[in-house]
Design an enzyme around this catalytic site. Sequence first.
Site, PDB file in Angstrom:
ATOM      1  N   ARG A 224       0.848  -1.191   0.000  1.00  0.00           N
ATOM      2  CA  ARG A 224       0.000   0.000   0.000  1.00  0.00           C
ATOM      3  C   ARG A 224       0.887   1.245   0.000  1.00  0.00           C
ATOM      4  O   ARG A 224       1.957   1.269   0.638  1.00  0.00           O
ATOM      5  CB  ARG A 224      -0.892   0.036   1.248  1.00  0.00           C
ATOM      6  CG  ARG A 224      -2.042  -0.934   1.208  1.00  0.00           C
ATOM      7  CD  ARG A 224      -3.115  -0.551   0.187  1.00  0.00           C
ATOM      8  NE  ARG A 224      -4.232  -1.484   0.191  1.00  0.00           N
ATOM      9  CZ  ARG A 224      -4.367  -2.513  -0.648  1.00  0.00           C
ATOM     10  NH1 ARG A 224      -3.455  -2.754  -1.578  1.00  0.00           N
ATOM     11  NH2 ARG A 224      -5.431  -3.286  -0.584  1.00  0.00           N
ATOM     12  N   HIS A 272      -0.642   0.283  -9.876  1.00  0.00           N
ATOM     13  CA  HIS A 272      -1.387  -0.673  -9.033  1.00  0.00           C
ATOM     14  C   HIS A 272      -1.885  -1.864  -9.874  1.00  0.00           C
ATOM     15  O   HIS A 272      -3.089  -2.133  -9.946  1.00  0.00           O
ATOM     16  CB  HIS A 272      -2.570   0.014  -8.319  1.00  0.00           C
ATOM     17  CG  HIS A 272      -3.012  -0.745  -7.087  1.00  0.00           C
ATOM     18  ND1 HIS A 272      -3.438  -0.123  -5.929  1.00  0.00           N
ATOM     19  CD2 HIS A 272      -3.092  -2.085  -6.829  1.00  0.00           C
ATOM     20  CE1 HIS A 272      -3.772  -1.049  -5.039  1.00  0.00           C
ATOM     21  NE2 HIS A 272      -3.571  -2.252  -5.570  1.00  0.00           N
TER      22      HIS A 272
HETATM   23  P1  NAP Z   1      -1.818 -11.671   4.566  1.00  0.00           P
HETATM   24  O1  NAP Z   1      -2.022 -13.073   4.097  1.00  0.00           O
HETATM   25  O2  NAP Z   1      -2.767 -11.120   5.576  1.00  0.00           O
HETATM   26  O3  NAP Z   1      -0.319 -11.585   5.116  1.00  0.00           O
HETATM   27  C1  NAP Z   1       0.146 -10.471   5.798  1.00  0.00           C
HETATM   28  C2  NAP Z   1       1.555 -10.777   6.327  1.00  0.00           C
HETATM   29  O4  NAP Z   1       2.062  -9.592   6.945  1.00  0.00           O
HETATM   30  C3  NAP Z   1       1.562 -11.882   7.395  1.00  0.00           C
HETATM   31  O5  NAP Z   1       2.711 -12.669   7.262  1.00  0.00           O
HETATM   32  C4  NAP Z   1       1.611 -11.072   8.681  1.00  0.00           C
HETATM   33  O6  NAP Z   1       2.231 -11.760   9.769  1.00  0.00           O
HETATM   34  C5  NAP Z   1       2.484  -9.919   8.269  1.00  0.00           C
HETATM   35  N1  NAP Z   1       2.293  -8.770   9.175  1.00  0.00           N
HETATM   36  C6  NAP Z   1       1.144  -8.131   9.489  1.00  0.00           C
HETATM   37  N2  NAP Z   1       1.381  -7.155  10.387  1.00  0.00           N
HETATM   38  C7  NAP Z   1       2.705  -7.195  10.644  1.00  0.00           C
HETATM   39  C8  NAP Z   1       3.565  -6.458  11.501  1.00  0.00           C
HETATM   40  N3  NAP Z   1       3.089  -5.479  12.292  1.00  0.00           N
HETATM   41  N4  NAP Z   1       4.872  -6.789  11.542  1.00  0.00           N
HETATM   42  C9  NAP Z   1       5.357  -7.798  10.775  1.00  0.00           C
HETATM   43  N5  NAP Z   1       4.596  -8.532   9.926  1.00  0.00           N
HETATM   44  C10 NAP Z   1       3.300  -8.229   9.876  1.00  0.00           C
HETATM   45  O7  NAP Z   1      -1.845 -10.662   3.336  1.00  0.00           O
HETATM   46  P2  NAP Z   1      -1.606 -10.979   1.783  1.00  0.00           P
HETATM   47  O8  NAP Z   1      -2.804 -11.623   1.197  1.00  0.00           O
HETATM   48  O9  NAP Z   1      -0.289 -11.651   1.646  1.00  0.00           O
HETATM   49  O10 NAP Z   1      -1.533  -9.486   1.198  1.00  0.00           O
HETATM   50  C11 NAP Z   1      -0.604  -8.544   1.686  1.00  0.00           C
HETATM   51  C12 NAP Z   1      -0.948  -7.158   1.173  1.00  0.00           C
HETATM   52  O11 NAP Z   1      -0.607  -7.041  -0.200  1.00  0.00           O
HETATM   53  C13 NAP Z   1      -2.423  -6.781   1.197  1.00  0.00           C
HETATM   54  O12 NAP Z   1      -2.843  -6.378   2.472  1.00  0.00           O
HETATM   55  C14 NAP Z   1      -2.493  -5.658   0.200  1.00  0.00           C
HETATM   56  O13 NAP Z   1      -2.228  -4.439   0.853  1.00  0.00           O
HETATM   57  C15 NAP Z   1      -1.331  -5.957  -0.750  1.00  0.00           C
HETATM   58  N6  NAP Z   1      -1.789  -6.328  -2.113  1.00  0.00           N
HETATM   59  C16 NAP Z   1      -1.420  -5.542  -3.154  1.00  0.00           C
HETATM   60  C17 NAP Z   1      -1.778  -5.888  -4.441  1.00  0.00           C
HETATM   61  C18 NAP Z   1      -1.339  -5.080  -5.618  1.00  0.00           C
HETATM   62  O14 NAP Z   1      -1.836  -5.305  -6.727  1.00  0.00           O
HETATM   63  N7  NAP Z   1      -0.424  -4.150  -5.459  1.00  0.00           N
HETATM   64  C19 NAP Z   1      -2.532  -7.046  -4.655  1.00  0.00           C
HETATM   65  C20 NAP Z   1      -2.899  -7.821  -3.574  1.00  0.00           C
HETATM   66  C21 NAP Z   1      -2.514  -7.454  -2.288  1.00  0.00           C
HETATM   67  P3  NAP Z   1       1.574 -13.116  10.351  1.00  0.00           P
HETATM   68  O15 NAP Z   1       1.896 -14.167   9.311  1.00  0.00           O
HETATM   69  O16 NAP Z   1       2.293 -13.328  11.616  1.00  0.00           O
HETATM   70  O17 NAP Z   1       0.098 -12.871  10.483  1.00  0.00           O
HETATM   71  C1  GLV Z   2      -5.046  -5.053  -4.145  1.00  0.00           C
HETATM   72  O1  GLV Z   2      -4.402  -4.103  -3.907  1.00  0.00           O
HETATM   73  C2  GLV Z   2      -5.532  -5.973  -3.164  1.00  0.00           C
HETATM   74  O2  GLV Z   2      -5.535  -5.665  -1.957  1.00  0.00           O
HETATM   75  O3  GLV Z   2      -5.940  -7.079  -3.583  1.00  0.00           O
END
Ligand code: NAP
Ligand code: GLV
Length: 309
Positions: A224, A272
């Site tokens: 983000r 994005h």
């Molecule tokens: P997720 O499965 O919820 O994983 C989040 C990870 O971050 C987990 O490993 C979590 O730790 C860790 N985390 C959370 N808070 C933390 C902290 N304070 N300190 C250290 N680690 C922390 O999320 P995801 O599905 O992988 O997605 C991640 C992010 O990618 C989304 O929230 C979104 O913002 C972004 N995204 C962007 C796009 C794009 O097109 N640019 C697309 C999709 C997603 P734990 O494992 O211990 O819970």
């Molecule tokens: C995109 O940014 C998502 O959160 O899937």
Amino acid sequence: MTLVIRVGPARQTWWLEHMTTLLPELDVRLWDDPGPLEAVKYAVVWKPPAGGLKQFPNLEVIHSIGAGIDHILEDPELPAGVPIIRATGDDLTQRMREYVALHVLRFHRNLPALEEAMPLREWRQSVNPPAYERKVGIMGLGNLGADCAKALSVLGFDVAGWSRSEKTIDGVTTFHAPEGLDAFLARTEILVCLLPLTEETRGILNTSLFDRLPKGASIINAARGQHLVDDDLLDALARNQIDGATLDVFHTEPLPAKHPFWEHPKVLVTPHVASLIDPDAGGKRIAANLRRFIAGEDVPDMVDLSRGY
Ligand code: NAP
Ligand code: GLV
């Protein structure tokens, strides 16, 4: 029973037709034409306007059209107690894996220097270290981060990851919690941010963090825009503390035309697109999640709101 969809104007008709086909038992409508408000039980949304969801008094569940749910939680008037389901799926992880591999390899093979040399007709040969000598660090080892870490390890990189709780991933050195951050940063030459946006992670990509990376490190932010303090990055680039940045996400999207990132020679802006949800696969997953929710079954993509992501 009504399901309302809030998505960008370019694809809303597609979503409406797709979700109507997938969930014929529901009255599927667009956000601006919801019909009787008390009939709305399900909302499938991307960036709902502040105060928008509270207009539905009988809302039972909100489904994010995205992996992140920060765009929903930032509504100060979000109806309390309504569960949130988020987007996951093979298409999302596959696309993010491609994006991260592409940009890690771009820095690793020093492509920006070759792109700079080409208009000058300069034959800039250099030997880069093999991937096993390149240290990549992934912040966030969730659905997306863990998958990218594994893929980069298969490519041969020396990969580490940092998460909130302790993790074990084959081929990946793991660190966790605030206490693990310094050691993780000290060994990271290419940093990838795949954290969710929460109060703990907002502004985490700042001067203090950049200065704990080895001099000349590169960063890739696909999470983000609010993770990054823009001025701190510009300053770190000017000091050569950071040598290059690939940014997919921004405080304001689209990135305003006057923003210095657009013209910065060491910044690559992507709009994005790292991993946009595929309306076909994503819609099917959302429909399956809603069916499970309606049937009272466990929904694996349900967010644990006590964690905030
Ligand atoms: P997720 O499965 O919820 O994983 C989040 C990870 O971050 C987990 O490993 C979590 O730790 C860790 N985390 C959370 N808070 C933390 C902290 N304070 N300190 C250290 N680690 C922390 O999320 P995801 O599905 O992988 O997605 C991640 C992010 O990618 C989304 O929230 C979104 O913002 C972004 N995204 C962007 C796009 C794009 O097109 N640019 C697309 C999709 C997603 P734990 O494992 O211990 O819970
Ligand atoms: C995109 O940014 C998502 O959160 O899937």
